[in-house]
Design a protein around this motif. Structure first.
Motif, short mmCIF file in Angstrom:
data_model
loop_
_atom_site.label_atom_id
_atom_site.label_comp_id
_atom_site.label_asym_id
_atom_site.label_seq_id
_atom_site.Cartn_x
_atom_site.Cartn_y
_atom_site.Cartn_z
N LYS A 53 -14.95 41.72 58.47
CA LYS A 53 -15.37 40.45 59.06
C LYS A 53 -14.49 40.09 60.25
N GLU A 54 -13.20 40.30 60.10
CA GLU A 54 -12.26 39.99 61.18
C GLU A 54 -12.52 40.86 62.41
N ARG A 55 -12.82 42.14 62.21
CA ARG A 55 -13.09 43.02 63.35
C ARG A 55 -14.28 42.53 64.16
N ALA A 56 -15.32 42.11 63.46
CA ALA A 56 -16.52 41.62 64.15
C ALA A 56 -16.22 40.35 64.93
N GLN A 57 -15.48 39.44 64.34
CA GLN A 57 -15.18 38.17 65.00
C GLN A 57 -14.28 38.36 66.22
N TRP A 58 -13.26 39.20 66.09
CA TRP A 58 -12.35 39.42 67.21
C TRP A 58 -13.01 40.23 68.31
N ALA A 59 -13.95 41.09 67.97
CA ALA A 59 -14.66 41.84 69.00
C ALA A 59 -15.37 40.90 69.97
N GLU A 60 -15.94 39.84 69.43
CA GLU A 60 -16.62 38.85 70.26
C GLU A 60 -15.62 38.12 71.16
N VAL A 61 -14.46 37.77 70.61
CA VAL A 61 -13.42 37.09 71.40
C VAL A 61 -12.94 37.97 72.54
N VAL A 62 -12.73 39.25 72.25
CA VAL A 62 -12.25 40.18 73.27
C VAL A 62 -13.29 40.36 74.38
N ARG A 63 -14.54 40.46 74.00
CA ARG A 63 -15.63 40.58 75.01
C ARG A 63 -15.64 39.37 75.94
N GLU A 64 -15.50 38.19 75.37
CA GLU A 64 -15.50 36.98 76.18
C GLU A 64 -14.29 36.93 77.11
N ALA A 65 -13.16 37.44 76.65
CA ALA A 65 -11.95 37.44 77.47
C ALA A 65 -11.95 38.54 78.51
N GLY A 66 -12.82 39.55 78.32
CA GLY A 66 -12.91 40.66 79.27
C GLY A 66 -11.67 41.52 79.34
N ILE A 67 -11.00 41.72 78.21
CA ILE A 67 -9.75 42.50 78.17
C ILE A 67 -10.04 43.93 77.73
N SER A 68 -9.48 44.87 78.48
CA SER A 68 -9.63 46.29 78.15
C SER A 68 -8.33 47.00 78.49
N ILE A 69 -7.86 47.83 77.56
CA ILE A 69 -6.59 48.53 77.73
C ILE A 69 -6.82 50.02 77.67
N GLU A 70 -6.25 50.76 78.61
CA GLU A 70 -6.31 52.21 78.56
C GLU A 70 -5.41 52.70 77.44
N GLY A 71 -5.98 53.46 76.51
CA GLY A 71 -5.18 53.94 75.38
C GLY A 71 -4.76 55.37 75.54
#
Length: 330
Positions: free
Chosen positions: A312-330
């Motif tokens: 449940k937490e993964r799904a909720q935070w995925a939405e937050v990250v999409r809205e923030a537009g954050i992406s990190i090269e791993g």
């Protein structure tokens, strides 16, 4: 940078490993009561993950009758230590203290996360949850409450800075939410862990930080920072008089959850034994005291409950990250 407060140092000293009190009452983890169990804390010493891991080590050691040690493996917002735990032998002798970042957020922020937070791990139990606090350094004389914080932040000449323990971390995302809700720009200064960020705020090198309330309080009681708001549904006894963000018109309630995980393929019987030991350990008076200093309480769960919660937490935070537009090269 100044050292951590005397209170924080005393808390760390209190978590020194205890002498093993007795032999395990059941089959020893790893086949020998003399074999040490390690908890990998994927962040530097002095932060919330380290402190809770050391508290949990005390409880597990008491319950199992085996040595339990904490190994700090920091780097890349917890991915270095979490990957090491995923690759460890699946015999129950290596665990990791998973947190919101490593087991819910990182899969959305890192383009190539080197571990799979679901497939590579077996959940054991939830440990605790701790709320976040918004603090400012004592050098910001004009900021005494949330209203003055927003007012100063909106000044074009201010360009207030904020610390976090990494780009895309829960600390970063929580502050982003506040900044967006109030319409001000900010300068993000990421650090490799919580403690260096705290020290930078205390030294006046960075203006503010969103972090677990226990860490913020350790600076506030020494007069090196001020807590101006809590990201929690209600006020907290540890910091009486500090209002919640909800009271101030910001609908944010967030913090960190911490939980124990073992490598995937760890035998179910071993997971069950570790869950039993963790439940007993979380009742240990010293463990409860450590959690209380961080405004947390023991929250044991079944492995199945933890697995469902993490999904449940993964799904909720995925939405937050999409809205923030954050992406990190791993």
């Amino acid at each position: 940078m100044p050292p951590l407060s005397r209170r924080a140092a005393l808390a760390a000293a209190a978590l020194a490993p205890l002498a093993v009190p007795r032999l395990a009452r059941a089959q020893a983890i790893g086949g020998s009561a003399d074999r040490a169990i390690r908890i990998i804390a994927p962040y530097n010493a002095g932060g919330i993950t380290d402190l809770i891991s050391r508290g949990m080590a005390v409880g597990l050691q008491s319950a199992l009758g085996q040595p339990v040690v904490v190994e700090n493996r920091p780097g890349a917002n917890g991915t270095v230590g979490t990957l090491a735990a995923a690759r460890a032998s699946a015999d129950g002798t290596t665990l990791t203290m998973g947190i919101t970042d490593t087991f819910a957020i990182n899969r959305s922020t890192f383009r190539q996360l080197p571990y799979n937070d679901e497939a590579d791990f077996a959940p054991i139990t939830m440990v605790t949850r701790v709320p976040f606090a918004l603090m400012v350094g004592a050098h910001q004389k004009n900021i005494t409450d949330f209203a003055s914080f927003v007012r100063e932040a909106k000044k074009e000449s201010a360009r207030l800075s904020h610390a976090s323990w990494g780009v895309g971390s829960s600390s970063h995302l929580a502050f982003e939410f506040v900044a967006r809700s109030q319409g001000f720009e900010k300068l993000h200064v990421p650090f490799p862990a919580q403690a260096p960020g705290m020290q930078a705020v205390a030294a006046g090198q960075v203006d503010s930080m969103m972090l677990p309330v226990g860490g913020a309080n350790s600076l506030a009681v020494d007069g090196r920072a001020r807590i101006i708001a809590l990201a929690h549904p209600q006020r907290i006894e540890l910091v009486p008089g500090v209002p919640t963000l909800a009271e101030l018109g910001v609908p944010l309630s967030t913090g960190l959850w911490l939980a124990l995980f073992a490598p995937a393929r760890t035998p179910p019987a071993v997971i069950a034994r570790l869950n039993e030991a963790a439940r007993e350990g979380l009742r240990h008076e010293q463990v409860i005291g450590v959690f209380r200093q961080q405004a947390g309480v023991p929250e044991p769960s079944t492995p199945e409950e933890l697995a469902a919660f993490a999904r449940k937490e993964r799904a909720q935070w995925a939405e937050v990250v999409r809205e923030a537009g954050i992406s990190i090269e791993g």
